[in-house]
Write a protein that holds these residues in place. Sequence first.
Motif, short mmCIF file in Angstrom:
data_model
loop_
_atom_site.label_atom_id
_atom_site.label_comp_id
_atom_site.label_asym_id
_atom_site.label_seq_id
_atom_site.Cartn_x
_atom_site.Cartn_y
_atom_site.Cartn_z
N GLY A 184 -3.46 -5.15 -7.30
CA GLY A 184 -2.22 -4.41 -7.47
C GLY A 184 -2.45 -2.96 -7.85
N GLY A 185 -3.38 -2.74 -8.78
CA GLY A 185 -3.69 -1.38 -9.20
C GLY A 185 -4.25 -0.54 -8.06
N ARG A 186 -5.09 -1.16 -7.24
CA ARG A 186 -5.67 -0.41 -6.11
C ARG A 186 -4.62 -0.09 -5.07
NH1 ARG A 186 -9.05 -3.33 -3.44
NH2 ARG A 186 -9.30 -5.22 -4.69
N GLN A 187 -3.65 -0.98 -4.88
CA GLN A 187 -2.56 -0.70 -3.95
C GLN A 187 -1.75 0.50 -4.44
OE1 GLN A 187 -0.68 -4.59 -3.86
NE2 GLN A 187 -1.19 -4.78 -1.69
N VAL A 188 -1.46 0.52 -5.74
CA VAL A 188 -0.70 1.64 -6.29
C VAL A 188 -1.46 2.94 -6.07
CG1 VAL A 188 0.17 2.68 -8.41
CG2 VAL A 188 0.51 0.24 -7.99
N ASP A 189 -2.75 2.95 -6.37
CA ASP A 189 -3.55 4.16 -6.21
C ASP A 189 -3.55 4.64 -4.76
OD1 ASP A 189 -4.17 4.12 -8.86
OD2 ASP A 189 -6.12 3.14 -8.61
N LEU A 190 -3.65 3.68 -3.83
CA LEU A 190 -3.68 4.03 -2.41
C LEU A 190 -2.39 4.74 -2.01
CD1 LEU A 190 -4.92 3.85 0.44
CD2 LEU A 190 -3.83 1.60 0.66
N ARG A 216 10.07 12.86 -1.89
CA ARG A 216 10.60 12.48 -0.58
C ARG A 216 10.85 10.97 -0.48
NH1 ARG A 216 10.10 16.38 3.30
NH2 ARG A 216 10.01 14.81 4.95
N LEU A 217 10.11 10.18 -1.25
CA LEU A 217 10.29 8.72 -1.23
C LEU A 217 10.47 8.23 -2.68
CD1 LEU A 217 7.42 7.88 1.29
CD2 LEU A 217 9.88 7.88 1.79
N PRO A 218 11.54 8.63 -3.32
CA PRO A 218 11.70 8.35 -4.76
C PRO A 218 11.84 6.87 -5.09
CG PRO A 218 13.74 9.22 -3.85
CD PRO A 218 12.70 9.38 -2.78
N HIS A 219 12.50 6.12 -4.23
CA HIS A 219 12.75 4.72 -4.56
C HIS A 219 11.48 3.88 -4.42
CE1 HIS A 219 16.81 6.07 -4.57
NE2 HIS A 219 16.80 6.32 -3.26
N PHE A 220 10.74 4.12 -3.35
CA PHE A 220 9.49 3.38 -3.16
C PHE A 220 8.48 3.76 -4.25
CE2 PHE A 220 5.33 2.63 -1.07
CZ PHE A 220 5.47 1.27 -0.88
N SER A 221 8.47 5.03 -4.62
CA SER A 221 7.56 5.48 -5.68
C SER A 221 7.87 4.79 -7.00
CB SER A 221 7.67 7.00 -5.86
OG SER A 221 7.29 7.67 -4.69
N ARG A 222 9.14 4.62 -7.28
CA ARG A 222 9.55 3.92 -8.50
C ARG A 222 9.09 2.46 -8.47
NH1 ARG A 222 15.91 3.04 -10.29
NH2 ARG A 222 15.52 1.39 -11.83
N LEU A 223 9.23 1.82 -7.32
CA LEU A 223 8.84 0.42 -7.20
C LEU A 223 7.34 0.22 -7.36
CD1 LEU A 223 10.09 -2.38 -6.53
CD2 LEU A 223 9.38 -1.99 -4.17
N LEU A 224 6.55 1.21 -6.95
CA LEU A 224 5.10 1.10 -7.03
C LEU A 224 4.62 0.79 -8.45
CD1 LEU A 224 3.68 3.95 -4.78
CD2 LEU A 224 3.56 1.49 -4.37
#
Length: 225
Positions: A165-171, A180-188
């Motif tokens: 999960g942490g590596r996915q967030v970093d990627l 530009r992508l505020p909602h997806f960034s919040r979900l990360l």
Amino acid sequence: MARREPLNREKILDAALALAAEEGLDGLSMRKLAKSLGVEAMSLYNHVSNKADILDGIAERAFGEIECPDPALPWPDRVRAIALSMYRAFSRHSVVPLALATDQANPTSETALRPLDALVGALFEAGFPDDDARRMLTAVNSVIFGSLLLSTAGFTVDDFPADAGGRQVDLFARRIDPARLPHFSRLLTTLPAADPQVDFERALDVLITGLVAAAPGGAPNSPAP
């Protein structure tokens, strides 16, 4: 010299599960399986027909671990119990859902079909007609198999890396602009703390709430209109 135990179907399935867990479905071959057992490949055919028969056998084992609940329970409780038991059983044998999803395994024994029969029975008790019961069964299976897919990297490994999960967030964090992508960034930010079974149970509860709302018979034990 130690006496070698005679080969039998159960011993072959044990070895097949171990080999598939280590090398995936593509790595499970009659030749490799025979080598892991210390026998010639031809000797396997005295106990199994082919690779498909082996996959059916290990899938049947997983289905055999699924617990069917008390039929006296309200139907939503039975749906939840069966689905959760399916999720747990398939999680223990992560190659099995891949074999099922890719049509490489199609066990038709009573052992394999009993949990599905119990699940469909609960849906019929809810009042769903045949076509809708089929659709609701597909929805339940979608939650089970979809959750397994997301939590086991495509059913290919038994031990999903703890830091995945942490590596996915970093990627993603390196490649997207939060402005530009505020909602997806919040979900990360929720990914590293994800618990696959907790997430599955939450999704299942939401689905069952929808099933109860859609059921022609209404909520169990509800007063007649």
